[in-house]
Scaffold this motif. Structure first.
Motif, PDB file in Angstrom:
ATOM      1  N   ASP A 168      49.395  85.987 -10.237  1.00  0.00           N
ATOM      2  CA  ASP A 168      48.657  87.036 -11.190  1.00  0.00           C
ATOM      3  C   ASP A 168      49.564  87.815 -11.916  1.00  0.00           C
ATOM      4  OD1 ASP A 168      46.136  86.644 -10.175  1.00  0.00           O
ATOM      5  OD2 ASP A 168      46.187  88.340  -8.620  1.00  0.00           O
ATOM      6  N   HIS A 202      50.514  85.705 -14.820  1.00  0.00           N
ATOM      7  CA  HIS A 202      49.291  85.047 -15.554  1.00  0.00           C
ATOM      8  C   HIS A 202      49.376  85.339 -17.172  1.00  0.00           C
ATOM      9  CE1 HIS A 202      44.887  85.096 -16.880  1.00  0.00           C
ATOM     10  NE2 HIS A 202      44.681  84.270 -16.019  1.00  0.00           N
ATOM     11  N   ASN A 208      40.090  82.814 -17.345  1.00  0.00           N
ATOM     12  CA  ASN A 208      40.242  83.612 -16.492  1.00  0.00           C
ATOM     13  C   ASN A 208      40.371  83.177 -15.021  1.00  0.00           C
ATOM     14  OD1 ASN A 208      41.457  86.276 -15.984  1.00  0.00           O
ATOM     15  ND2 ASN A 208      39.800  87.121 -15.438  1.00  0.00           N
ATOM     16  N   SER A 253      41.186  82.268 -11.246  1.00  0.00           N
ATOM     17  CA  SER A 253      42.456  82.780 -10.330  1.00  0.00           C
ATOM     18  C   SER A 253      43.093  81.738  -9.777  1.00  0.00           C
ATOM     19  CB  SER A 253      41.770  83.616  -9.627  1.00  0.00           C
ATOM     20  OG  SER A 253      40.979  82.961  -8.521  1.00  0.00           O
TER      21      SER A 253
END
Length: 540
Positions: A69, A72, A460, A462
């Motif tokens: 994250d 990212h 998007n 994860s």
């Protein structure tokens, strides 16, 4: 000591007052206000002060997800991270499109092939320079012919301003085809070397391994609408000989692959360790008798040779014959599949967009592939939100555990579908199993790392989404054996009881787990993935 003394004095005074025989309340009432005794609440022990509950240390998976994250929005660091991440399997990869144009040019040059400098179509020698055909060679070609060949044989630098990505993509195969036909071993070697570099351990390569043998047999057997009779004639007409010849060709190609990759030497390439299985690809754009014959060959091959684990239909889904005969193709598969219950089926379906075909042509390809043929995997599925009864269809895909092979680079280049226009989020929301795949990494100038980068930056996805894609790719592979997972659905993974207490990052496994893994090729690769992921996550 001062605090203790005061407390002792106060206690003694209190005790003395309690022992005095005079009426205390009367004395208190008569006393001046300043001298009245203070009435205090009964003594209570102070509440113990407890330490706050200990916060558990984050797991290595959680720490890795947090690091993911944190980078990212940094594509350079993200691609480096994703390159090193173990990725499991590539389930949707066409052998003829897996190889980069540079390799194909080398193969064409070694074979002494000619190329037409106006169309970039390969041909057999002798070359006729008066008609614009020249000998292929990295050093013998004039000007920028080398770069022009790469662009003609791939999607390099292609954009919508230059024309249809769909048409350019599908035209490439006919141009470089002669370089690929006689070099199956080199294609497999190249594909597996790239797979190893991408941290993949297993690939299923789509391959029409017989060449044109099924086509020749189809032209000898007259067509009949009775599938029972058609199959009977094909089996009697020499199908067994084609199966044997196809297996022999693959034997030779795999033996040569070992030589090309130096697999028996210390200088062996990493691709030697990548396990390969084959999906027989049926050319659905050909006449119906050829399609049926190739389908039958695919089933017969998969039944006879464990290297062939299933079949698929290829060529443009929007093509005339593909659209016109779609219902017929579904009936063919529905007839043949019960006769070969151990053979797997993955189907290209929904590689369509509005306008590419009429409105009624985009409403049923995925649903028919799932409902009529029992396909275990769907390739692309881009038009899913245009299907009739889409919510019920998605629910059926979840119920029957049908995986979608998502090829983001291919969908962007061929169909112009990317970002929020892609239905990835809809599949994920519904709980449909997903595995990212490359489709034609050579022609598309892509890799599994690039597919995952697109997934992260455009969709998007994860870290846990990508990790699940790796797990699902092996779970839905057509490898034999039981799964490592008792429950493999996204976010609900539970290992089978035999290996439930074993730690993947510890050398060795318990006896029950070892015995279980010894019975399943699929579970072995799944355990290797868990081990590699555990090692990868320890870095963070």
């Amino acid at each position: 000591m001062r605090i203790r003394a005061c407390a002792l004095i106060f206690a003694l005074l209190s005790a003395r007052a309690l022992l005095t025989p005079a009426p205390i309340f009367a004395q208190a009432a008569a006393a001046p206000p300043a001298m009245r005794p203070v009435r205090r609440p009964p003594h209570t022990a102070p509440k113990p002060v407890h330490a706050p509950p200990a916060v558990p240390e984050p797991s290595t998976e959680q720490r890795t997800a947090r690091f993911f994250d944190s980078i990212h929005n940094d594509p350079q660091r993200l691609v480096a991270f994703l390159h090193e991440m173990p990725k499991g399997a590539d389930l949707h990869n066409h052998l003829s499109g897996a190889v980069y144009a540079e390799t194909l040019i080398d193969l064409a040059a070694s074979a002494g092939l000619c190329v037409d400098t106006s169309t970039y179509q390969l041909g057999q020698p002798p070359c006729d320079t008066t008609k614009g055909t020249i000998l292929v060679g990295n050093t013998g070609m004039p000007g920028d012919t080398y770069g022009q060949l790469i662009e003609a044989w791939s999607m390099r630098d292609w954009n919508s301003a230059r024309g249809s990505g769909h048409d350019h993509f599908f035209a490439t195969f006919g141009k470089f085809g002669p370089a690929a036909v006689a070099h199956t071993a080199e294609l497999i070697a190249d594909a597996t070397n790239h797979a190893a570099e991408d941290r993949l351990t297993y690939v299923e390569l789509m391959h029409t391994a017989d060449g044109d043998l099924a086509m020749k047999l189809a032209n000898k057997v007259p067509w009949t609408d009775d599938p029972v009779e058609m199959r009977k004639q094909l089996l009697a007409g020499g199908m067994a000989d084609i199966v044997a010849e196809t297996r022999k060709r693959l034997d030779e190609a795999e033996a040569q692959r070992i030589v090309v990759q130096k697999c028996r030497y210390l200088s062996a390439t990493k691709g030697c360790n990548v396990i390969v299985r084959y999906i027989y690809q049926v050319l659905r754009g050909l006449p119906k008798q050829v399609v049926f014959t190739q389908m039958l060959l695919g089933f017969e091959l998969a039944q006879a040779d464990p290297r062939f684990v299933g079949l698929n239909l290829v060529m443009p889904e929007d093509g005339y014959t593909s659209m016109h005969d779609f219902d017929l193709h579904m009936r063919m598969l529905a007839f043949l599949r019960p006769l070969y219950p151990g053979v797997h089926l993955s189907l290209h379906a929904g590689e369509l967009t509005p306008g590419l075909v009429p409105p009624d042509g985009i409403r049923y390809h995925v649903s028919d592939s799932v409902d009529l043929t029992g396909a275990e995997r769907i390739g692309h599925g881009v038009d899913i939100m245009h299907e009739r009864g889409v919510e019920d269809l998605l629910a059926r895909m979840v119920k029957h555990n049908v995986l979608v092979e998502i090829c983001l680079t291919s969908n962007a280049g061929i169909l112009g579908v990317s970002g929020k226009d892609h239905p990835y989020a809809q599949y994920r929301r519904a709980g449909v199993p997903i595995a990212f795949a490359t489709d034609d990494p050579g022609v598309n100038r892509s890799s599994m790392t690039q597919e995952w980068l697109r997934a992260a930056t455009e969709q998007n996805a994860s870290y846990l989404d990508l990790k699940d894609s790796a797990r699902q790719s092996l779970e839905h592979s057509f490898l034999p054996g039981k799964s490592l997972w008792k429950e493999a659905r996204p976010g609900q993974q539970k290992r089978t009881a035999a290996c439930a207490s074993d730690e993947p990052d510890v050398m060795g496994v318990s006896q029950p787990c070892a015995e279980f893994l010894g019975t399943s090729e699929k579970a072995q690769l799944q355990w290797m993935l868990e081990r590699d992921l555990a090692i990868f996550e320890k870095q963070y």
